[in-house]
Structures are given as structure tokens and as C-alpha cells.
Scaffold this motif. Structure first.
Motif, PDB file in Angstrom:
ATOM      1  N   ALA A  32       0.832  -1.208   0.000  1.00 23.13           N
ATOM      2  CA  ALA A  32       0.000   0.000   0.000  1.00 23.13           C
ATOM      3  C   ALA A  32       0.863   1.252   0.000  1.00 23.13           C
ATOM      4  N   MET A  33       1.941   1.248   0.793  1.00 24.43           N
ATOM      5  CA  MET A  33       2.825   2.410   0.877  1.00 24.43           C
ATOM      6  C   MET A  33       3.659   2.603  -0.380  1.00 24.43           C
ATOM      7  N   LEU A  41      -5.383  -2.957  -2.651  1.00 30.06           N
ATOM      8  CA  LEU A  41      -6.730  -3.517  -2.523  1.00 30.06           C
ATOM      9  C   LEU A  41      -6.855  -4.817  -3.307  1.00 30.06           C
ATOM     10  N   VAL A  42      -6.249  -4.852  -4.496  1.00 31.56           N
ATOM     11  CA  VAL A  42      -6.260  -6.080  -5.301  1.00 31.56           C
ATOM     12  C   VAL A  42      -5.470  -7.178  -4.588  1.00 31.56           C
ATOM     13  N   SER A 169      -5.081  -1.641   3.505  1.00 34.69           N
ATOM     14  CA  SER A 169      -4.835  -0.978   2.219  1.00 34.69           C
ATOM     15  C   SER A 169      -5.141   0.510   2.292  1.00 34.69           C
ATOM     16  N   LEU A 170      -6.273   0.861   2.886  1.00 40.29           N
ATOM     17  CA  LEU A 170      -6.686   2.266   2.967  1.00 40.29           C
ATOM     18  C   LEU A 170      -5.804   3.067   3.919  1.00 40.29           C
ATOM     19  N   LEU A 171      -5.492   2.467   5.054  1.00 39.42           N
ATOM     20  CA  LEU A 171      -4.716   3.179   6.067  1.00 39.42           C
ATOM     21  C   LEU A 171      -3.301   3.488   5.597  1.00 39.42           C
ATOM     22  N   MET A 178       2.544   7.336   2.729  1.00 39.47           N
ATOM     23  CA  MET A 178       3.335   6.986   1.548  1.00 39.47           C
ATOM     24  C   MET A 178       4.561   7.879   1.419  1.00 39.47           C
ATOM     25  N   ASN A 179       4.413   9.148   1.748  1.00 36.56           N
ATOM     26  CA  ASN A 179       5.555  10.065   1.669  1.00 36.56           C
ATOM     27  C   ASN A 179       6.646   9.684   2.665  1.00 36.56           C
ATOM     28  N   VAL A 180       6.215   9.283   3.858  1.00 38.22           N
ATOM     29  CA  VAL A 180       7.192   8.834   4.861  1.00 38.22           C
ATOM     30  C   VAL A 180       7.888   7.571   4.380  1.00 38.22           C
ATOM     31  N   TYR A 181       7.100   6.687   3.775  1.00 40.50           N
ATOM     32  CA  TYR A 181       7.673   5.430   3.273  1.00 40.50           C
ATOM     33  C   TYR A 181       8.774   5.689   2.247  1.00 40.50           C
ATOM     34  N   GLN A 182       8.554   6.674   1.375  1.00 41.18           N
ATOM     35  CA  GLN A 182       9.547   6.959   0.341  1.00 41.18           C
ATOM     36  C   GLN A 182      10.906   7.333   0.937  1.00 41.18           C
TER      37      GLN A 182
END
Length: 213
Positions: A32-33, A41-42, A169-171, A178-182
């Protein structure tokens, strides 16, 4: 009314099992991230179908047979352990890609079917899941429970499974997350690789244990 309360008890017990951090949930959060909400989701839907497979096994009574068949259970655990180690290798390998970015175009090129299949394989390759199913079903099952109630219990757990995977998935696909993950992608991938490795080795160790659980 009693049946409804029993289904609620089963659903809650399964929720506790399904929401707890493990290889499936952690991999879903990572996807997700890194890949975005749609892919996750898939992938989560695939995880849910893989989870349902073991639910059918447990509900049909095959779970007891599986737990009693040492060699069949050993084979399944070996397959699951090797697959988890393969996922660990892929995560560790991707951790060296410091330029990982989220792109809708890249997600479409990957192909949703592949992510769905990955999810199915991951959860269906872990025979320990059948134990969790049997534990959850036993919470609300009684001697008077009929086949219709059993089907309702499996459907309830299936719904809970989809909700839990959708929640992950949503969280974890929120922009801030996602920005932190990058920024820490390589560390996250290595931690995930470590978790997959421990889970895979744990399954293999359990497969060759004299008293496999």
C-alpha cells in the motif's frame, strides 16, 4: 438471537486473529505504501481469498485431518516456508532500489492479476492459518450448530477478512504515510525481509519438528 450473538463472537475472534501483524498484513501495508491503494486492494483481495481457502478446509472437517496427517502437513509447511523465504529475498533485493517511487503508470504496467495471485498464494501457502480458523469457529460453535450456521460463520469470517485487508490498504496508502515510506523505503523493505525470513524459517522448523504444531 443466540445464533446472531454466536456469529458476532466468531467474527470478533477472527478479527483479533486477522488484524494482528503477520507476514500477510505487513506485506499488504508495504505494498500500500509503495504501490498505492488500488494495487494494495487487489493484493488484499487475493489475501482474503487465500484466507477463505483455509476457512473452507477448517469448516469441512479437513482441518482435523490435516492436523493429524504429519507428512501432508510437513509438505505444506515446507512449501509455505520456501515461499516466504522467496518473498524475503524479493523484499531484500528491492531494498537496494533507493529510487522507489509511487506511480500510477507503473502500477498499471505491473498488472493487477499478478498482485492478486501473489496474495492468494501467500495466504494459501500457510497451513497454520487453518488453526486460526478452527480456533475462531470454535468460539461460537456448539453441539447444536447445523450446517447452515457453519456456512454463516465462514461467510462472517470471510467478510471480516476482506474488511481487515481493506483497512490495511486504505490506512497505509494515505499520502502522508506513503511520503514517509519513500524516505525510509530501504529500511522498511529490509525489516519486511527479516520478518518473512523469520516466518519462513519458523514454518520450516515446525515442518521438521517431532511434534509439528
Amino acid at each position: 438471537m443466540t445464533d446472531v450473538l454466536s456469529l458476532v463472537s466468531i467474527g470478533f475472534a477472527f478479527f483479533v486473529v486477522a488484524v494482528s501483524p503477520g507476514p500477510a498484513n505487513i506485506s499488504n501495508a508495504t505494498i500500500a505504501m509503495s504501490k498505492g491503494r488500488k494495487v494494495s486492494l487487489v493484493y488484499g483481495a487475493g489475501l482474503s481469498i487465500g484466507l477463505l481457502f483455509w476457512g473452507i478446509v477448517a469448516a469441512s472437517g479437513l482441518g482435523v485431518v490435516l492436523q493429524g496427517s504429519v507428512y501432508l502437513l510437513m509438505l505444506l509447511k515446507i512449501v509455505g516456508g520456501v515461499y516466504l523465504l522467496w518473498l524475503a529475498y524479493l523484499s531484500f533485493k528491492s531494498s537496494f532500489n533507493a529510487a522507489a517511487t509511487v506511480s500510477t503508470t507503473d502500477n498499471q504496467e505491473v498488472g493487477y492479476r499478478k498482485w492478486f495471485v501473489r496474495g492468494v498464494v501467500l495466504n494459501s501457502s500457510n497451513p497454520k492459518t487453518v488453526v486460526a480458523w478452527m480456533a475462531a469457529l470454535s468460539v461460537g460453535m456448539g453441539s447444536s450448530s447445523d450446517g447452515l450456521f457453519l456456512v454463516a460463520a465462514v461467510l462472517t469470517c470471510m467478510l471480516v477478512g476482506f474488511l481487515v485487508n481493506g483497512m490495511y490498504s486504505l490506512l497505509f496508502s494515505i499520502n502522508g504515510v506513503m511520503n514517509v515510506y519513500q524516505k525510509v523505503a530501504h529500511w522498511v523493505e529490509r525489516v519486511v525481509a527479516g520478518i518473512f525470513t523469520l516466518a519462513g524459517l519458523g514454518l520450516l522448523r515446525s515442518a521438521f519438528s517431532r511434534n509439528p504444531a
